[in-house]
Design an enzyme around this catalytic site. Sequence first.
Site, PDB file in Angstrom:
ATOM      1  N   LYS A  56      21.016  35.872  57.141  1.00 14.98           N
ATOM      2  CA  LYS A  56      21.885  36.401  56.090  1.00 14.98           C
ATOM      3  C   LYS A  56      21.839  37.931  56.050  1.00 14.98           C
ATOM      4  O   LYS A  56      22.858  38.593  55.842  1.00 14.98           O
ATOM      5  CB  LYS A  56      21.465  35.819  54.738  1.00 14.98           C
ATOM      6  CG  LYS A  56      22.337  36.215  53.570  1.00 14.98           C
ATOM      7  CD  LYS A  56      21.808  35.608  52.280  1.00 14.98           C
ATOM      8  CE  LYS A  56      22.684  35.990  51.088  1.00 14.98           C
ATOM      9  NZ  LYS A  56      22.114  35.509  49.805  1.00 14.98           N
ATOM     10  N   GLN A  57      20.664  38.487  56.201  1.00 16.43           N
ATOM     11  CA  GLN A  57      20.476  39.935  56.133  1.00 16.43           C
ATOM     12  C   GLN A  57      19.220  40.290  56.906  1.00 16.43           C
ATOM     13  O   GLN A  57      18.480  39.419  57.335  1.00 16.43           O
ATOM     14  CB  GLN A  57      20.330  40.395  54.683  1.00 16.43           C
ATOM     15  CG  GLN A  57      19.051  39.919  54.011  1.00 16.43           C
ATOM     16  CD  GLN A  57      19.031  40.178  52.517  1.00 16.43           C
ATOM     17  OE1 GLN A  57      19.699  39.485  51.761  1.00 16.43           O
ATOM     18  NE2 GLN A  57      18.277  41.176  52.092  1.00 16.43           N
ATOM     19  N   GLU A 105      17.659  34.592  53.256  1.00 10.10           N
ATOM     20  CA  GLU A 105      17.649  33.440  52.353  1.00 10.10           C
ATOM     21  C   GLU A 105      18.306  32.210  52.967  1.00 10.10           C
ATOM     22  O   GLU A 105      18.444  31.186  52.295  1.00 10.10           O
ATOM     23  CB  GLU A 105      18.324  33.823  51.030  1.00 10.10           C
ATOM     24  CG  GLU A 105      17.519  34.856  50.256  1.00 10.10           C
ATOM     25  CD  GLU A 105      18.237  35.384  49.024  1.00 10.10           C
ATOM     26  OE1 GLU A 105      17.549  35.956  48.152  1.00 10.10           O
ATOM     27  OE2 GLU A 105      19.477  35.243  48.938  1.00 10.10           O
TER      28      GLU A 105
END
Length: 769
Positions: free
Chosen positions: A603-604, A491
């Site tokens: 972010k991930q 994101e």
Amino acid sequence: MNQDYIQPNNWSIIEEGFDAERVKSSESLFSIGNGAMGQRANFEEFYSGKTFQGSYIAGVYYPDKTKVGWWKNGYPEYFAKVLNAPNWIGINIEVNGEQLDLAKCIEIKNFRRELNMREGWYNRYFIAKLQNGLEVEVNVNRFLSLDIDELGAIQYQITPLNQDAKVVFKPYLDAGIENEDTNWEERFWETLEIKNYDNQAYVVARTLKTKFTVSTFMHNSILVNDAFSDVKPVEVTKESSKISFSYEIAASKGQKVTLQKFGGYVSSMNHPVDELILASKRVIEKANEIGYNQLLENQKQAWAKIWEMSDITIDGDVKAQQGIRFNIFQLNQTYLGKDSRLNIGPKGFTGEKYGGSTYWDTEAYCIPFYMATKDQQVARNLLAYRYNQLDKAIENAEKLGFKNGAALYPMVTMNGEECHNEWEITFEEIHRNGAIAFAIYNYYRFTGDYSYIPEKGLEVLIGIARFWHQRATFSTYRNQYVILGVTGPNEYENNVNNNWYTNYIAKWCIQYTLEQIQKVNSEYQSDFTRIMNKVKLSQTEMDSWKEVADNMYFPYSKEHGIYLQQDGFLDKELVTVAELDKAQRPINQKWSWDRILRSPYIKQADTLQGFYFFEDHFTKEELEKHFDFYEPFTVHESSLSPCVHSIQAAVLGRMEQAYTFYLRTSRLDLDDYNKEVHEGLHITSMAGTWMSIVEGFGGMRVKDGTLSFEPKIPLQWEAYSFKVNFRNAIVKVEVNHNEVNVKVDGENDFKVLVNGKVYNCNTLLGSTS
């Protein structure tokens, strides 16, 4: 790690010593729940210091009107708030005329909290010196019953230590509660009725807009030196949304006085509105009949049954052991699978952030945990939750201009409607559709139960395939189909073109749906006819789907030999996380959003999320190349990030790295890695902690219908074990540095793969190396 005050313990979360700066964090960490309700570990007595009061009822929510500066067509009309419910735990205390308030005591000694995860109770103990010179010993125990899930129990004990004292207990119910995260500073409850009888009280309140009606109740008993005393309230105080009783006891020095309080919620979700007080009385009657001590014993037995199946043991590493049990405990406090109307919210019953009860986290992370540690019906209930909201998903897509039954499941929802209030998520993070389809595939792969697909799942798959077909655009420049203007799992990139993960899962969804249509047509003809009559699907439409899937574009770098996270990723200044000043972390709290979007930081897991879901589509060498490229740019500022990287590091044999990621995911909240635990726990990512051990270190997969393990063990551990329910067989795996054992409920003909070799279970399977 940003905090280190939780004491290492195999079965308990323990805090020693009172620190006002830790109160809100501990309120999150010591939260309790029973699947139907839950609450933060707020003090029962008045506290004038900083606190975040929170008590929550599963399924009860409020549609808070969306607050944005610039309205866009298709924008969700509201953001669903997890409602802070009426407070039933409150017990104000006066001793010799002074209110007990830990923020104002002269001295607090021997302060200790314990959340006993083995037995399912929360305890708080301290000795306080009040301004009037009186010293009191306080011991408070609280639990939310698993057996009677509308009931909670508190035992509040006070002993004056240095003089006789008049102790006044003031138990109360308060419906005048506000959420901390309201958009318009509105109250969400209206009080309808307040009643009391003897030692019982009831406050009936209704949510505005959604009209959930709830009876919050209490029943109080007084004990002196553990013997029940016929003490009646000397005063009953009623306000517009609150009722309070006052009990006065003359306690001699060293004499213990106790208030036992039964409380909880009875909701219109489960009872007729005009019978809520009657239903509350029945709960109280049942609680009094059983009694506090037996209720606590029943609680211990209920948790023992849960742990019998879901426990993971780790020998030789107390912090790792504590971490996994904390995660398993919180998952079971949040959702037990009893009610298909409910789901697993990202904060569970521990806070209000995010809102909504359902994200794609459920399908991507939580279903594997519940599927393997309970039974397939629990996982099937989570799938049915999405089927029951298919019409709303079609409505969501229609609001954005899609047609013909295309379904876009919401990023955040309570009832099937989209209720997220950030445009880059609502409109762009469409990969969530793929996780819902993948969960259907994953359910069948693990359970072998195909019946869900012809009964319900195929309709969901068709709606999702229709969405992907319409969302893709044919690029004459590339002579392929592209998907523009999206946000992937990372994101920290918005409105990008051709996010690889999104494109890949879109292609897979279409292909998998076409395969299931063919299978249902050949093997479930009556279901096929029913579904086709309902969805009006033609061969021409399916051919157009296939055209999109077969010609999907995937950004690729020949120079690096990797799929690109999105078209413009290599245009960024590729500075790794290791080169980033630690004072700038976490970047989501230190940087402007513009700076984050222009950065390479992830972010991930994004591209790697695709390699996790579709591991068997790629070679280990391909995984290694992509892991080595993307992980150095990953800041892991999503709670969902460390688990995927731990699993993949284990696959690559990088056990030290896998162990480091495991500790981060298992102790994310206990050690407050992301500096936000005061807002609540990261419940859905806790399922990823379980995956890190079972799928990462244990190497569990299903290969051609056979359960497979490729076990590895971190150097820091002596041994570990876990159980899974695989197609109604309870499989226990035990691993140490020398051998692996797989046992299956005494059966000797159960086949299992270990490191690629087929074995019968209940035999020594050999070395882990």
